[in-house]
Design an enzyme around this catalytic site. Sequence first.
Site, PDB file in Angstrom:
ATOM      1  N   CYS A  96       0.896  -1.047  -0.120  1.00 30.53           N
ATOM      2  CA  CYS A  96      -0.040   0.107   0.045  1.00 30.53           C
ATOM      3  C   CYS A  96       0.888   1.123  -0.226  1.00 30.53           C
ATOM      4  O   CYS A  96       1.711   1.209   0.886  1.00 30.53           O
ATOM      5  CB  CYS A  96      -1.044   0.021   1.214  1.00 30.53           C
ATOM      6  SG  CYS A  96      -1.983   1.393   1.377  1.00 30.53           S
ATOM      7  N   CYS A  99       0.112   3.767   3.316  1.00 32.30           N
ATOM      8  CA  CYS A  99       0.626   3.555   4.594  1.00 32.30           C
ATOM      9  C   CYS A  99       2.006   2.603   4.589  1.00 32.30           C
ATOM     10  O   CYS A  99       2.502   2.414   5.747  1.00 32.30           O
ATOM     11  CB  CYS A  99      -0.351   2.622   5.567  1.00 32.30           C
ATOM     12  SG  CYS A  99      -0.635   0.922   4.852  1.00 32.30           S
ATOM     13  N   CYS A 109      -6.409   1.722   5.861  1.00 34.56           N
ATOM     14  CA  CYS A 109      -4.909   1.969   6.282  1.00 34.56           C
ATOM     15  C   CYS A 109      -5.170   1.987   7.806  1.00 34.56           C
ATOM     16  O   CYS A 109      -4.320   1.240   8.561  1.00 34.56           O
ATOM     17  CB  CYS A 109      -4.111   3.117   5.915  1.00 34.56           C
ATOM     18  SG  CYS A 109      -4.003   2.938   3.946  1.00 34.56           S
ATOM     19  N   CYS A 136       8.800 -13.538  11.069  1.00 31.40           N
ATOM     20  CA  CYS A 136      10.052 -13.874  10.541  1.00 31.40           C
ATOM     21  C   CYS A 136      11.039 -12.844  10.349  1.00 31.40           C
ATOM     22  O   CYS A 136      10.375 -11.565  10.180  1.00 31.40           O
ATOM     23  CB  CYS A 136       9.575 -14.281   9.056  1.00 31.40           C
ATOM     24  SG  CYS A 136      10.691 -14.598   7.819  1.00 31.40           S
ATOM     25  N   CYS A 139      11.064 -11.506   6.383  1.00 32.37           N
ATOM     26  CA  CYS A 139       9.950 -10.831   5.492  1.00 32.37           C
ATOM     27  C   CYS A 139       8.549 -10.361   6.329  1.00 32.37           C
ATOM     28  O   CYS A 139       7.678  -9.898   6.133  1.00 32.37           O
ATOM     29  CB  CYS A 139       8.946 -11.977   4.521  1.00 32.37           C
ATOM     30  SG  CYS A 139       8.526 -13.405   5.581  1.00 32.37           S
ATOM     31  N   CYS A 149      10.424 -28.185  17.347  1.00 26.75           N
ATOM     32  CA  CYS A 149      11.430 -27.558  17.884  1.00 26.75           C
ATOM     33  C   CYS A 149      11.646 -26.093  17.550  1.00 26.75           C
ATOM     34  O   CYS A 149      10.670 -25.512  17.085  1.00 26.75           O
ATOM     35  CB  CYS A 149      13.027 -28.222  17.476  1.00 26.75           C
ATOM     36  SG  CYS A 149      13.265 -27.962  15.603  1.00 26.75           S
ATOM     37  N   CYS A 154      10.492 -20.014   7.204  1.00 28.11           N
ATOM     38  CA  CYS A 154       9.351 -19.302   6.833  1.00 28.11           C
ATOM     39  C   CYS A 154       9.172 -20.080   5.300  1.00 28.11           C
ATOM     40  O   CYS A 154       9.699 -20.126   4.500  1.00 28.11           O
ATOM     41  CB  CYS A 154       9.928 -17.877   6.866  1.00 28.11           C
ATOM     42  SG  CYS A 154       8.311 -16.911   6.010  1.00 28.11           S
ATOM     43  N   CYS A 162      15.204 -18.705  14.699  1.00 22.44           N
ATOM     44  CA  CYS A 162      14.810 -19.601  15.902  1.00 22.44           C
ATOM     45  C   CYS A 162      13.422 -18.922  16.456  1.00 22.44           C
ATOM     46  O   CYS A 162      13.294 -17.579  16.597  1.00 22.44           O
ATOM     47  CB  CYS A 162      15.816 -19.172  17.013  1.00 22.44           C
ATOM     48  SG  CYS A 162      15.640 -19.461  18.664  1.00 22.44           S
ATOM     49  N   CYS A 165      13.943 -16.861  20.191  1.00 28.90           N
ATOM     50  CA  CYS A 165      14.635 -15.336  20.086  1.00 28.90           C
ATOM     51  C   CYS A 165      14.230 -14.560  18.864  1.00 28.90           C
ATOM     52  O   CYS A 165      14.398 -13.170  18.731  1.00 28.90           O
ATOM     53  CB  CYS A 165      15.817 -15.300  20.550  1.00 28.90           C
ATOM     54  SG  CYS A 165      17.047 -16.211  18.952  1.00 28.90           S
TER      55      CYS A 165
END
Length: 256
Positions: A96, A99, A109, A136, A139, A149, A154, A162, A165
């Site tokens: 967009c 925004c 928006c 992710c 992205c 695990c 992605c 991970c 974290c």
Amino acid sequence: MNPNSVPLVVSGLAEIVCPIPECSGYLAESVVLAHLASENVAKYKYFLELGRLDSGTKTCPKCSLFTSLKGRAQPTQNKDEPKYKIQCSKCELVWCFRCHAPWHDGLKCREYRKGDKLLRNWASIIEHGQRNAQKCPRCKVHIQRVDGCDHMTCRQCNTNFCYRCGEKYRQLRFFGDHTSNLSVFGCKYRYLPEKPHLRRFIRGSVCAGKVLVAPVLIVLVVVIGALALVIGLVAFPIYYICKKNKHPNGMGRWLC
């Protein structure tokens, strides 16, 4: 061109003041480009274009390609969609223009930003010992783990990261990977999560020790290899001569 102008270009300043004290003008673009190193030319052009942006030009939120809104309107029932719906010609992201977010079909928006804020708040909540969702690192798509695990992949950009974290998986065999407790690439929740300063100090010390020890090990291996080669070059001819001059009675007696 003044050598002190190069850091200005690297830091994002596109307009360089003339180094002559009596002159208050700016250096021409061709002059700056002629004196820049090849690795800084692209940065300078990017900052130059960034400084020339108007309200009708923005960068793609994924690949930073400059995109102009002019000439993109298409006649449809919804007047806002064709005007602000942009598909990047480089990375093909649909976003967009108003925004500067991924395209939100059917949402204004303001509604999208409100929903995105609610999503981030929900994702950060810890339930059953884990986050509701993790973003992710490449992205920025939120991913929810059902089981398994912490190693996530992605589906949109194939980035390995991970779940605990949210950091990318990095691995250097000598320095360890994300699952190593003492590696600088290790997950912050695997080793001393409540003492981040101590964790960084220990991991940094281990990394520095490996960096210092690595050249010594390489030299040691080279020296041992060279000694083995020299010994082999000396011992093999002696062995060959002794074997060739073996006593003919077959009793295994060596003449040497």
